[in-house]
Enzyme design. Structure first.
Site, mmCIF file in Angstrom:
data_model
loop_
_atom_site.group_PDB
_atom_site.id
_atom_site.type_symbol
_atom_site.label_atom_id
_atom_site.label_comp_id
_atom_site.label_asym_id
_atom_site.label_seq_id
_atom_site.Cartn_x
_atom_site.Cartn_y
_atom_site.Cartn_z
ATOM 1 N N ARG A 124 0.804 -1.237 0.000
ATOM 2 C CA ARG A 124 0.000 0.000 0.000
ATOM 3 C C ARG A 124 0.829 1.276 0.000
ATOM 4 N NH1 ARG A 124 -2.762 -3.072 3.636
ATOM 5 N NH2 ARG A 124 -4.476 -4.186 2.660
ATOM 6 N N LYS A 146 1.869 11.555 -11.112
ATOM 7 C CA LYS A 146 1.109 10.588 -11.915
ATOM 8 C C LYS A 146 2.030 9.425 -12.282
ATOM 9 C CE LYS A 146 -1.039 12.916 -15.317
ATOM 10 N NZ LYS A 146 -2.007 13.008 -16.425
ATOM 11 N N GLU A 188 8.447 19.283 -25.091
ATOM 12 C CA GLU A 188 7.719 19.561 -23.836
ATOM 13 C C GLU A 188 8.199 20.871 -23.208
ATOM 14 O OE1 GLU A 188 5.102 17.952 -22.811
ATOM 15 O OE2 GLU A 188 5.248 15.900 -23.559
ATOM 16 N N LYS A 230 5.347 23.424 -13.928
ATOM 17 C CA LYS A 230 4.512 22.246 -13.700
ATOM 18 C C LYS A 230 4.093 22.169 -12.233
ATOM 19 C CE LYS A 230 3.548 17.503 -14.645
ATOM 20 N NZ LYS A 230 3.886 16.221 -15.233
ATOM 21 N N GLU A 240 -6.014 16.523 -11.372
ATOM 22 C CA GLU A 240 -6.478 16.769 -12.733
ATOM 23 C C GLU A 240 -7.986 16.989 -12.819
ATOM 24 O OE1 GLU A 240 -5.101 13.813 -15.613
ATOM 25 O OE2 GLU A 240 -4.044 15.467 -16.547
ATOM 26 N N ARG A 244 -5.126 21.451 -14.363
ATOM 27 C CA ARG A 244 -3.970 20.662 -14.805
ATOM 28 C C ARG A 244 -4.066 20.290 -16.284
ATOM 29 N NH1 ARG A 244 -0.951 15.968 -11.188
ATOM 30 N NH2 ARG A 244 0.494 15.282 -12.787
ATOM 31 N N ASN A 248 -2.029 19.619 -21.293
ATOM 32 C CA ASN A 248 -2.359 18.805 -22.476
ATOM 33 C C ASN A 248 -2.251 19.559 -23.791
ATOM 34 O OD1 ASN A 248 -2.773 16.400 -21.255
ATOM 35 N ND2 ASN A 248 -4.977 16.666 -20.996
ATOM 36 N N HIS A 251 -1.348 17.901 -27.016
ATOM 37 C CA HIS A 251 -1.478 16.464 -26.770
ATOM 38 C C HIS A 251 -2.772 15.865 -27.305
ATOM 39 C CE1 HIS A 251 1.982 17.154 -24.292
ATOM 40 N NE2 HIS A 251 2.045 15.896 -23.918
ATOM 41 N N HIS A 255 -1.391 12.965 -29.165
ATOM 42 C CA HIS A 255 -1.659 11.566 -28.788
ATOM 43 C C HIS A 255 -2.279 10.786 -29.934
ATOM 44 C CE1 HIS A 255 -1.611 12.366 -24.174
ATOM 45 N NE2 HIS A 255 -0.478 11.813 -24.564
ATOM 46 N N HIS A 267 7.454 10.712 -28.416
ATOM 47 C CA HIS A 267 6.353 11.476 -27.842
ATOM 48 C C HIS A 267 6.489 12.966 -28.201
ATOM 49 C CE1 HIS A 267 3.231 12.538 -25.016
ATOM 50 N NE2 HIS A 267 4.049 13.386 -24.415
HETATM 51 N N1 LIG Z 1 3.851 10.551 -15.360
HETATM 52 C C1 LIG Z 1 3.747 11.579 -16.171
HETATM 53 O O1 LIG Z 1 3.243 12.630 -15.792
HETATM 54 C C2 LIG Z 1 4.295 11.456 -17.555
HETATM 55 C C3 LIG Z 1 4.392 12.591 -18.376
HETATM 56 C C4 LIG Z 1 4.978 12.449 -19.638
HETATM 57 C C5 LIG Z 1 5.422 11.198 -20.053
HETATM 58 N N2 LIG Z 1 5.298 10.110 -19.231
HETATM 59 C C6 LIG Z 1 5.794 8.792 -19.637
HETATM 60 O O2 LIG Z 1 7.192 8.866 -19.842
HETATM 61 C C7 LIG Z 1 7.570 7.828 -20.743
HETATM 62 C C8 LIG Z 1 8.536 8.387 -21.746
HETATM 63 O O3 LIG Z 1 9.680 8.855 -21.070
HETATM 64 P P1 LIG Z 1 11.091 8.980 -21.785
HETATM 65 O O4 LIG Z 1 10.939 9.721 -23.044
HETATM 66 O O5 LIG Z 1 12.035 9.476 -20.770
HETATM 67 O O6 LIG Z 1 11.391 7.474 -22.235
HETATM 68 P P2 LIG Z 1 12.272 6.292 -21.643
HETATM 69 O O7 LIG Z 1 12.258 6.252 -20.172
HETATM 70 O O8 LIG Z 1 11.834 5.071 -22.354
HETATM 71 O O9 LIG Z 1 13.755 6.706 -22.100
HETATM 72 C C9 LIG Z 1 14.086 6.775 -23.484
HETATM 73 C C10 LIG Z 1 15.368 5.998 -23.778
HETATM 74 O O10 LIG Z 1 16.494 6.707 -23.262
HETATM 75 C C11 LIG Z 1 17.311 5.833 -22.473
HETATM 76 N N3 LIG Z 1 17.960 6.677 -21.478
HETATM 77 C C12 LIG Z 1 17.443 7.180 -20.341
HETATM 78 N N4 LIG Z 1 18.296 8.039 -19.774
HETATM 79 C C13 LIG Z 1 19.390 8.077 -20.558
HETATM 80 C C14 LIG Z 1 20.608 8.808 -20.515
HETATM 81 N N5 LIG Z 1 20.845 9.710 -19.555
HETATM 82 N N6 LIG Z 1 21.523 8.591 -21.496
HETATM 83 C C15 LIG Z 1 21.269 7.711 -22.501
HETATM 84 N N7 LIG Z 1 20.130 7.023 -22.611
HETATM 85 C C16 LIG Z 1 19.191 7.208 -21.644
HETATM 86 C C17 LIG Z 1 16.361 4.803 -21.953
HETATM 87 O O11 LIG Z 1 17.045 3.614 -21.616
HETATM 88 C C18 LIG Z 1 15.426 4.618 -23.142
HETATM 89 O O12 LIG Z 1 15.975 3.723 -24.060
HETATM 90 C C19 LIG Z 1 6.300 7.288 -21.352
HETATM 91 O O13 LIG Z 1 6.014 6.041 -20.780
HETATM 92 C C20 LIG Z 1 5.244 8.312 -20.942
HETATM 93 O O14 LIG Z 1 3.970 7.742 -20.789
HETATM 94 C C21 LIG Z 1 4.754 10.238 -18.007
HETATM 95 ZN ZN LIG Z 2 3.687 14.925 -23.037
#
Ligand SMILES: NC(=O)c1ccc[n+]([C@@H]2O[C@H](COP(=O)([O-])OP(=O)(O)OC[C@H]3O[C@@H](n4cnc5c(N)ncnc54)[C@H](O)[C@@H]3O)[C@@H](O)[C@H]2O)c1
Ligand SMILES: [Zn+2]
Length: 365
Positions: A124, A146, A188, A230, A240, A244, A248, A251, A255, A267
């Site tokens: 939990r 989130k 972003e 943010k 949200e 918040r 978007n 997006h 999306h 993304h």
């Molecule tokens: N929770 C939220 O509010 C929120 C908001 C936006 C996106 N997201 C989520 O975030 C995810 C995307 O995140 P992302 O773009 O960071 O992708 P990711 O975590 O998959 O990282 C992208 C790639 O970069 C590599 N990597 C990470 N750090 C590195 C570094 N310092 N040097 C070299 N390589 C590195 C990773 O191994 C991966 O292959 C999605 O799942 C999305 O849904 C969440």
């Molecule tokens: Zn985004």
């Protein structure tokens, strides 16, 4: 009849700090050991971030009095699944983790979402510290609480609000990030400026060279500004309920493009298309001046987010943007800019206009 009231009105202080610094990784072990006294730290990472950042953490852990266990998963969005989540729960259980211990999310947004969700569910809820290592996760996903995993074909469908104990951002980690991932985060960054901060937008216009070469002062300022924007939005609307939604921007269409592309685009690339289209919609509605539209276009171009024409059917994108709402007669909600730094929310945009703008944007993004 008896009625028993369960009174649960509560005031919880879930405030936390976000630290942005170049070189923070060097003292990560120390930062962590001070957070949860006596607790063990489950370091959730992917194979890439394990190789890049875990050895230095482990080297310094003993001196800092920190006991770590490394839980790594394959890189890529496919690891944000119930199966991998279940595997992590099992590993925490095998290691006899309890609520005195905590989780460190060391990686990009995938790791942050997966580790945060696992921490939020195990017994939990264990505390989670976010140490994001991609630009996207530093400016966006690590802040706000989130966390989620995906269902097949349904992104982020199983999730929680689980605020981190702390967010520790070392912008130096970006030096190893592939350029395409860096640009994805920059989309972003630009979004934050357009929705909330005209001064920051100007900084991005002037600081392009510094940012693209990862000048540390420029990157710290950029990441910290996005986190502050943010944080300000999340403080007003943690769950949200309304405000918040401004996050978007870009997006709604972004999306839809991401779905249609089957995740072949990053993304940020999709959000860049989305911002171009949504800004053009705002302009056509007389909400967003031509000069501001041109500035946004130039900024996206300047940061390498000028993308190739996309071979996608606008009608399909409109369907995707509707999601499940179409059958219920739902409208598409848009966050539209009214000036650089300001937005409005509209759900009365004529579909003919959306179609027209999509045709133009996809053909010549
Ligand atoms: N929770 C939220 O509010 C929120 C908001 C936006 C996106 N997201 C989520 O975030 C995810 C995307 O995140 P992302 O773009 O960071 O992708 P990711 O975590 O998959 O990282 C992208 C790639 O970069 C590599 N990597 C990470 N750090 C590195 C570094 N310092 N040097 C070299 N390589 C590195 C990773 O191994 C991966 O292959 C999605 O799942 C999305 O849904 C969440
Ligand atoms: Zn985004």
């Amino acid at each position: 009849m008896r009625r028993i009231r369960v009174s649960l009105r509560k005031e919880v202080d879930a405030s936390y700090d976000i630290v942005v610094e170049a070189g923070l990784m060097d003292r990560l072990a120390k930062e962590l050991s001070g957070l949860v006294s006596g607790g063990r730290c489950a370091v959730v990472c992917d194979f890439t971030t394990r190789e890049l950042f875990v050895p230095a953490l482990l080297d310094r852990a003993e001196d800092a009095g920190l006991s770590c266990d490394v839980l790594d998963v394959p890189p890529g969005e496919a690891s944000k699944s119930l199966a991998v989540f279940e595997g992590l729960l099992g590993r925490l259980r095998d290691l006899r983790y309890t609520r005195k211990d905590f989780v460190l999310a060391l990686g990009g947004g995938m790791v942050g979402d997966l580790a945060g969700f696992t921490a939020g569910c195990y017994m939990r809820g264990l505390p989670v510290v976010q140490a994001p290592t991609t630009l996207l996760s530093q400016v966006d996903s690590s802040v706000g609480g989130k966390v989620a995993v995906n269902l097949p074909g349904a992104k982020n469908y199983v999730g929680l609000f689980h605020q981190p104990k702390k967010v520790l951002i070392d912008v130096r980690t970006l030096q190893s990030l592939p350029r395409r991932e860096l640009l994805s985060g920059l989309a972003e960054v630009i979004k934050h400026a357009v929705i909330a901060d005209a001064g920051f937008f100007e900084f991005l216009e002037q600081g392009r060279e510094a940012l693209l070469t990862l000048d540390e002062e420029a990157v710290v300022r950029t990441v910290a500004t996005c986190c502050a924007i943010k944080a300000g939005i999340v403080e007003r609307d943690e769950r949200e309920a309304g405000p918040r939604m401004v996050l978007n921007y870009g997006h709604t269409i972004g999306h839809a493009i991401e779905d249609a592309a089957g995740y072949a685009l990053t993304h940020g690339e999709c959000v860049a298309y989305g911002m171009r289209a949504e800004a053009r919609i705002a302009n056509a509605l007389g909400l967003f001046p031509e000069s501001d539209l041109a500035r946004q276009e130039r900024l996206l171009d300047g940061y390498g987010l000028a993308l190739d024409p996309l071979d996608m059917d606008p009608e399909r994108l409109i369907d995707l943007a509707h999601g499940d709402k179409k059958n219920a007669g739902g409208r598409i909600t848009f966050i539209l800019p009214t000036a650089i730094g300001q937005t409005t929310r509209r759900d009365d945009v004529p579909l003919d206009l959306v179609r027209e703008v999509l045709e133009a944007t996809l053909a010549r993004a």
